[in-house]
Structures are given as structure tokens and as C-alpha cells.
Enzyme design. Structure first.
Site, short mmCIF file in Angstrom:
data_model
loop_
_atom_site.label_atom_id
_atom_site.label_comp_id
_atom_site.label_asym_id
_atom_site.label_seq_id
_atom_site.Cartn_x
_atom_site.Cartn_y
_atom_site.Cartn_z
N LYS A 1 0.98 -1.22 0.11
CA LYS A 1 -0.06 0.05 -0.10
C LYS A 1 0.79 1.19 -0.06
O LYS A 1 1.69 1.37 -0.81
CB LYS A 1 -1.18 -0.08 1.07
CG LYS A 1 -1.81 -1.21 1.08
CD LYS A 1 -2.86 -1.27 2.36
CE LYS A 1 -2.22 -1.78 3.50
NZ LYS A 1 -3.06 -2.36 4.62
N ASP B 1 -5.37 -6.92 10.19
CA ASP B 1 -6.59 -6.27 10.02
C ASP B 1 -7.86 -7.17 9.91
O ASP B 1 -8.90 -7.16 10.18
CB ASP B 1 -6.57 -5.03 9.28
CG ASP B 1 -6.48 -5.13 7.91
OD1 ASP B 1 -5.88 -6.34 7.66
OD2 ASP B 1 -6.47 -4.26 6.98
C1 GLC Z 1 -2.56 -5.26 2.35
C2 GLC Z 1 -1.71 -6.03 3.48
C3 GLC Z 1 -2.55 -6.69 4.23
C4 GLC Z 1 -3.93 -6.22 4.71
C5 GLC Z 1 -4.48 -5.64 3.54
C6 GLC Z 1 -5.78 -4.95 4.02
O1 GLC Z 1 -2.96 -6.31 1.36
O2 GLC Z 1 -0.69 -6.69 2.95
O3 GLC Z 1 -1.78 -7.63 5.39
O4 GLC Z 1 -4.50 -7.12 5.33
O5 GLC Z 1 -3.66 -4.56 3.06
O6 GLC Z 1 -5.59 -3.74 4.60
#
Ligand code: GLC
Length: 348
Positions: free
Chosen positions: A177, A213
Site C-alpha cells: 500500500k 486487520d
Molecule cells: C495489504 C496488506 C494486508 C492487509 C490488507 C488490507 O494487502 O498486505 O496485510 O490485510 O492490505 O488492509
């Protein structure tokens, strides 16, 4: 005769309803049921690779054991602090859980405060990012009149892929991200947080657990519905976790019971498994991202990238003369000018 046919054909094209042109352009990018079934079969094959000891190291869908072995059963109670880092907003929370009741029935009370994090911190050095996290925690305690003298248990929701060997230990595998703070990859995130809390000083915090999360989402829903076995996020990024039979999780010893597996499905396609579904727009988004070649599926669907995908499609259609009379504005040429929030507003 042929000429007449051709002219009337071209004439009909000129008269065509512009929305039809748009539809025709987009048609090629629509997925049909058989393609969706094919993608889901490919995804299942990748999940198997991630779970198996022989192939997990190189798997694109990592299937990370979380060491969470059960979902809430109503016996939980207590008061604790929580940090939520890795979505569009960084939050500090105080959570009170009363025994035997669900979220909706008021058995779980949460108070939260959002603390902005600058781009400089997200792209700077990890210790400084974690100092900000821990100073925000201290500010939260002050603002909410929570005693600085007492010891407080804390849970850390950290939404990036981590290899966990315990509930309170997780090595960061890679950033995704909008974050790439230096100096944390391969290191224990819980340890980094504990060190930052020590540097800040003046608080007695016991970091008990770190969860993704998706896992936090599954557990929270579990207070309302004890059969909730899946957590799924489609936000800034995308990911899912689910309760798996332990006998299928090669990387953890034991066969009895279940364990929550963090799939990290955002990485689906990183090994080329989706190459024949990737459009020129997906390629462009990937190539100009901070992590080219990584999180291919995430870049095709999640909030951080959808606005840019729409911009690239609209730009191409404009250049082809199918929109805005072919007039390309500076804004339309600018990366990041259309955000997912804009797209959502248009949809509404
Ligand atoms: C990205 C992260 C993952 C997280 C997702 C949603 O894919 O790598 O760990 O759960 O974003 O936030």
C-alpha cells in the site's frame, strides 16, 4: 449497392448513442462466469501452495499462520487499548468488553481517536514512524483521562504481511500500500513497538498480541455471530483470513483444532497466475507503483488503486475520441487526480 451499405453503416456509427461506445469499450474488460470460476480455481491452487511446507516459501498467496486458535465464545471480558496501523487512518482505541454480549447489544464499547500520519513518516525511517505511534498512544491516554500509572494491556492491529511464530511476535515480510518505512523489513514489529514505547516513556503498556486487520475484523464480528469464520477487507488494500483446520497448516505443528490463516491474497498473481487477465491499465498502475510486480490482485481491485484505474481508462477513451470530444485536460493527464473517493461519489 455496397457503397450504400457502407455509408449507412458509418452513418449509424456517427449517430450512435455515446453510452453504447463506452459499453463496447468496457465489454472486453467484463469477466464472465466461466472466467470467474477459472480465477477461483487458480486462487484455490495458490492457497494450497501457500499451505504446503514444500511450496510455501515461494508462494504468491502466503497463507500465513496467525496463531489465533479460536474465535470469541462470549466468555471474554476486560478493558484494553488497541492500535490500528495500516489502513487509510491510524487510530488509537480503548475497548471494553463485557462478558456474554455481542457488539450490537452494547457488550463491546469502543472509543477511538484518529491520528494523522504524514507521507514523510510513512516513507521515512521505521523508528520514527513507531515513535509517532507511541506518542499518539500517550496523547490518547492523556486526552481520555486513562491512568498513566496503571499497566494497560494492548493489542496491535498491523495491516501488513508478517510471519508470526507467536501471537506477540511477527517479522515484517514486506511493506505494501502506501507505506515503506525503512529498517523494519525482516524485523519483529512487536519488538519495534515495545522499543518505541520505552523511548517515549511514562507509560506502562503490555503489548499482548499483534493481528492483521482481517483477523481483527473476524474477531470483532465473532462477538455478534460465533460462526463468523472469515474476515475480509476491501479497503486501501485487500485481504482475507479464515479459520483453517490445523492439519492443513503444514508450518504449524499439531493436527488438532483450528488456526486462523491470513491468506495475504493481495499477492495473488505475483507469480504470473493472472497474466492473461491483466489489462494494459493494470500494468500501468503496477509499473508506476512503489512496489512493481507485487500485490498484483490488490492493485486490480482495492481502494488505493481504483481511482487511478478509472483515470487511465477514461484517458484512453478520451484519446480515442470516445469521450469529451477527444479533448484531454491536464488534470486527466495527472497521475492520482481521480481517487476512489471520487469514483464512489460518482456512483452515488
Ligand atoms: C495489504 C496488506 C494486508 C492487509 C490488507 C488490507 O494487502 O498486505 O496485510 O490485510 O492490505 O488492509
Amino acid at each position: 449497392m455496397l457503397a450504400v451499405h457502407l455509408i449507412s453503416f458509418f452513418f449509424s456509427k456517427l449517430q450512435e448513442d455515446p453510452t453504447k461506445k463506452v459499453d463496447r469499450f468496457l465489454h472486453a474488460m467484463r469477466l464472465h462466469d466461466d472466467q470467474l470460476i477459472d480465477i477461483s480455481a487458480r486462487f484455490q491452487a495458490e492457497m494450497k501452495k501457500g499451505l504446503s511446507a514444500e511450496s510455501s516459501a515461494a508462494a504468491a498467496v502466503k497463507m500465513l499462520p496467525t496463531h489465533v486458535r479460536s474465535t470469541p465464545d462470549g466468555s471474554e471480558k476486560g478493558q484494553f487499548l488497541a492500535l490500528d496501523l495500516g489502513g487509510s487512518k491510524f487510530k488509537v482505541l480503548q475497548v471494553k468488553v463485557r462478558e456474554g454480549m455481542g457488539v450490537r447489544k452494547g457488550g463491546v464499547e469502543m472509543e477511538e481517536k484518529i491520528y494523522p500520519i504524514s507521507k514523510e513518516l510513512l516513507n521515512g525511517r521505521a523508528p520514527e514512524l513507531f515513535d509517532h505511534v507511541s506518542e499518539s498512544l500517550k496523547d490518547f491516554l492523556r486526552v481520555k483521562n486513562i491512568s498513566l500509572e496503571k499497566k494497560h494491556p494492548l493489542a496491535f492491529t498491523f495491516s501488513f504481511p508478517c510471519e508470526q511464530t507467536r501471537l506477540d511476535k511477527g517479522l515484517l515480510l514486506s511493506w505494501s500500500k502506501n507505506c515503506r518505512a525503512r529498517g523494519l523489513q525482516g524485523k519483529d514489529v512487536v519488538q519495534a513497538l515495545r522499543e518505541a514505547i520505552d523511548r517515549t516513556g511514562g507509560m506502562d503498556i503490555e503489548v499482548l498480541a499483534m493481528v492483521n486487520d482481517t483477523v481483527a475484523t473476524m474477531m470483532t464480528c465473532g462477538f455478534d455471530d460465533q460462526y463468523c469464520d472469515v474476515g475480509l477487507i476491501i479497503g486501501t488494500g485487500t485481504n482475507a483470513c479464515y479459520m483453517e483446520e490445523l492439519r492443513h497448516v503444514d508450518l504449524v505443528e499439531g493436527d488438532e483444532g483450528r488456526m486462523c490463516v491470513n491468506t495475504e491474497w493481495g499477492g495473488f498473481g505475483d507469480n504470473g497466475a493472472l497474466n492473461d487477465y491483466i489489462t494494459e491499465f493494470d500494468q500501468d498502475v503496477d509499473a508506476t507503483s512503489i512496489n512493481p510486480g507485487k500485490q498484483i490482485f490488490e492493485k486490480m481491485v482495492s481502494g488505493m488503486y481504483l481511482g487511478e484505474l478509472v483515470r487511465l481508462v477514461v484517458l484512453k477513451m478520451t484519446k480515442l475520441g470516445q469521450l469529451f470530444d477527444g479533448l484531454v485536460s491536464d488534470a486527466l493527464m495527472t497521475k492520482g487526480k481521480i481517487t476512489t473517493a471520487h469514483v464512489a461519489a460518482m456512483e452515488e
